[in-house]
Write a protein that holds these residues in place. Structure first.
Motif, mmCIF file in Angstrom:
data_model
loop_
_atom_site.group_PDB
_atom_site.id
_atom_site.type_symbol
_atom_site.label_atom_id
_atom_site.label_comp_id
_atom_site.label_asym_id
_atom_site.label_seq_id
_atom_site.Cartn_x
_atom_site.Cartn_y
_atom_site.Cartn_z
ATOM 1 N N LYS A 59 0.860 -1.189 0.000
ATOM 2 C CA LYS A 59 0.000 0.000 0.000
ATOM 3 C C LYS A 59 0.899 1.242 0.000
ATOM 4 C CE LYS A 59 -3.827 1.977 2.610
ATOM 5 N NZ LYS A 59 -4.670 1.826 3.804
ATOM 6 N N ILE A 60 0.771 2.055 -1.063
ATOM 7 C CA ILE A 60 1.642 3.220 -1.242
ATOM 8 C C ILE A 60 0.781 4.488 -1.241
ATOM 9 C CG2 ILE A 60 3.283 4.338 -2.805
ATOM 10 C CD1 ILE A 60 3.904 1.485 -3.862
ATOM 11 N N PRO A 61 1.205 5.496 -0.460
ATOM 12 C CA PRO A 61 0.427 6.741 -0.445
ATOM 13 C C PRO A 61 0.647 7.554 -1.727
ATOM 14 C CG PRO A 61 2.345 6.970 0.951
ATOM 15 C CD PRO A 61 2.321 5.533 0.468
ATOM 16 N N PHE A 62 -0.417 8.202 -2.198
ATOM 17 C CA PHE A 62 -0.300 9.107 -3.334
ATOM 18 C C PHE A 62 -0.189 10.514 -2.757
ATOM 19 C CE2 PHE A 62 -1.456 11.718 -6.876
ATOM 20 C CZ PHE A 62 -0.899 11.051 -7.949
ATOM 21 N N ILE A 63 1.013 11.068 -2.829
ATOM 22 C CA ILE A 63 1.317 12.348 -2.196
ATOM 23 C C ILE A 63 1.071 13.489 -3.168
ATOM 24 C CG2 ILE A 63 3.102 13.734 -1.051
ATOM 25 C CD1 ILE A 63 2.371 11.215 0.517
ATOM 26 N N ILE A 64 0.310 14.476 -2.715
ATOM 27 C CA ILE A 64 0.101 15.719 -3.470
ATOM 28 C C ILE A 64 1.106 16.721 -2.899
ATOM 29 C CG2 ILE A 64 -1.502 17.591 -3.985
ATOM 30 C CD1 ILE A 64 -2.360 14.945 -5.203
ATOM 31 N N PRO A 65 2.010 17.236 -3.724
ATOM 32 C CA PRO A 65 3.018 18.162 -3.199
ATOM 33 C C PRO A 65 2.417 19.514 -2.815
ATOM 34 C CG PRO A 65 3.199 18.006 -5.579
ATOM 35 C CD PRO A 65 2.158 17.016 -5.158
ATOM 36 N N SER A 66 3.123 20.216 -1.954
ATOM 37 C CA SER A 66 2.712 21.569 -1.579
ATOM 38 C C SER A 66 2.789 22.470 -2.806
ATOM 39 C CB SER A 66 3.633 22.111 -0.487
ATOM 40 O OG SER A 66 3.346 23.475 -0.258
ATOM 41 N N ILE A 67 1.807 23.340 -2.957
ATOM 42 C CA ILE A 67 1.834 24.298 -4.068
ATOM 43 C C ILE A 67 2.101 25.713 -3.572
ATOM 44 C CG2 ILE A 67 0.381 22.939 -5.596
ATOM 45 C CD1 ILE A 67 -1.998 24.662 -4.757
ATOM 46 N N LYS A 68 2.311 25.865 -2.276
ATOM 47 C CA LYS A 68 2.470 27.200 -1.692
ATOM 48 C C LYS A 68 3.804 27.857 -2.027
ATOM 49 C CE LYS A 68 -0.852 26.879 1.916
ATOM 50 N NZ LYS A 68 -1.203 27.357 3.207
ATOM 51 N N ASN A 69 4.835 27.078 -2.256
ATOM 52 C CA ASN A 69 6.156 27.650 -2.514
ATOM 53 C C ASN A 69 6.600 27.474 -3.966
ATOM 54 O OD1 ASN A 69 6.509 28.507 0.182
ATOM 55 N ND2 ASN A 69 6.949 26.399 0.750
ATOM 56 N N THR A 70 5.661 27.142 -4.826
ATOM 57 C CA THR A 70 5.964 26.991 -6.247
ATOM 58 C C THR A 70 6.159 28.367 -6.863
ATOM 59 O OG1 THR A 70 4.561 25.025 -6.299
ATOM 60 C CG2 THR A 70 5.099 26.023 -8.418
ATOM 61 N N ASN A 71 7.194 28.518 -7.685
ATOM 62 C CA ASN A 71 7.368 29.823 -8.337
ATOM 63 C C ASN A 71 6.331 29.971 -9.445
ATOM 64 O OD1 ASN A 71 8.414 28.934 -10.955
ATOM 65 N ND2 ASN A 71 10.329 28.490 -9.893
ATOM 66 N N TYR A 72 6.092 31.218 -9.844
ATOM 67 C CA TYR A 72 5.010 31.495 -10.798
ATOM 68 C C TYR A 72 5.219 30.782 -12.134
ATOM 69 C CZ TYR A 72 1.683 33.674 -13.855
ATOM 70 O OH TYR A 72 0.670 33.865 -14.763
ATOM 71 N N LYS A 73 6.449 30.757 -12.609
ATOM 72 C CA LYS A 73 6.718 30.131 -13.912
ATOM 73 C C LYS A 73 6.286 28.667 -13.896
ATOM 74 C CE LYS A 73 10.389 29.208 -17.203
ATOM 75 N NZ LYS A 73 11.819 29.234 -17.480
ATOM 76 N N ARG A 74 6.646 27.950 -12.846
ATOM 77 C CA ARG A 74 6.286 26.523 -12.737
ATOM 78 C C ARG A 74 4.770 26.367 -12.527
ATOM 79 N NH1 ARG A 74 6.299 21.715 -14.377
ATOM 80 N NH2 ARG A 74 6.158 20.109 -12.814
ATOM 81 N N PHE A 75 4.193 27.212 -11.696
ATOM 82 C CA PHE A 75 2.751 27.172 -11.425
ATOM 83 C C PHE A 75 1.970 27.334 -12.725
ATOM 84 C CE2 PHE A 75 -1.269 29.066 -10.000
ATOM 85 C CZ PHE A 75 -1.594 28.270 -8.914
ATOM 86 N N ARG A 76 2.353 28.337 -13.511
ATOM 87 C CA ARG A 76 1.694 28.615 -14.791
ATOM 88 C C ARG A 76 1.880 27.449 -15.758
ATOM 89 N NH1 ARG A 76 2.735 30.196 -19.763
ATOM 90 N NH2 ARG A 76 1.370 31.664 -20.818
ATOM 91 N N GLU A 77 3.093 26.929 -15.797
ATOM 92 C CA GLU A 77 3.404 25.815 -16.701
ATOM 93 C C GLU A 77 2.516 24.612 -16.404
ATOM 94 O OE1 GLU A 77 7.114 23.036 -16.335
ATOM 95 O OE2 GLU A 77 7.699 24.814 -17.491
ATOM 96 N N ILE A 78 2.344 24.297 -15.134
ATOM 97 C CA ILE A 78 1.524 23.152 -14.735
ATOM 98 C C ILE A 78 0.066 23.353 -15.139
ATOM 99 C CG2 ILE A 78 0.586 21.914 -12.742
ATOM 100 C CD1 ILE A 78 3.362 22.393 -11.411
#
Length: 112
Positions: A59-78
């Motif tokens: 049994k493996i957890p599906f981890i959702i990463p934190s989005i609070k410290n993502t830079n704008y370029k990466r946030f927009r790209e996603i």
């Protein structure tokens, strides 16, 4: 009298101030941008476990990463790129302004 009331409502609607603040708009985007809530998976933006899957009997957890410290370029790209078919991240078809508003909301609400 009805005509005057009708004209008043039209003019009032044209010059009325917005009834929603920028923060309320940002929160509404985060809660339901295109019928699929960011909050459903990302919660308050911190890293969290979305669920579990089984691989080779483990049994493996599906981890959702934190989005609070993502830079704008990466946030927009996603948010802007089409997602792979195996990705659980939905494609929202957001406008540039909506992405900026979401980013502002996520980064300005860093309560842990």
């Amino acid at each position: 009298m009805k005509i005057i009331l009708f004209l008043f409502l039209i003019f009032y609607g044209v010059w009325a101030e917005d009834f929603i603040s920028p923060k309320e708009y940002q929160e509404s985007l985060y809660q339901n941008p295109r019928g699929i809530s960011c909050a459903k998976c990302h919660g308050n933006g911190n890293q969290q476990t979305l669920g579990f899957y089984t691989k080779n009997g483990e049994k493996i957890p599906f981890i959702i990463p934190s989005i609070k410290n993502t830079n704008y370029k990466r946030f927009r790209e996603i948010l802007f790129q089409p997602q792979e078919s195996k990705s659980i991240m939905p494609t929202y078809s957001l406008t540039e302004q909506e992405i900026k508003s979401l980013y502002d909301y996520v980064t300005n609400n860093k309560k842990e």
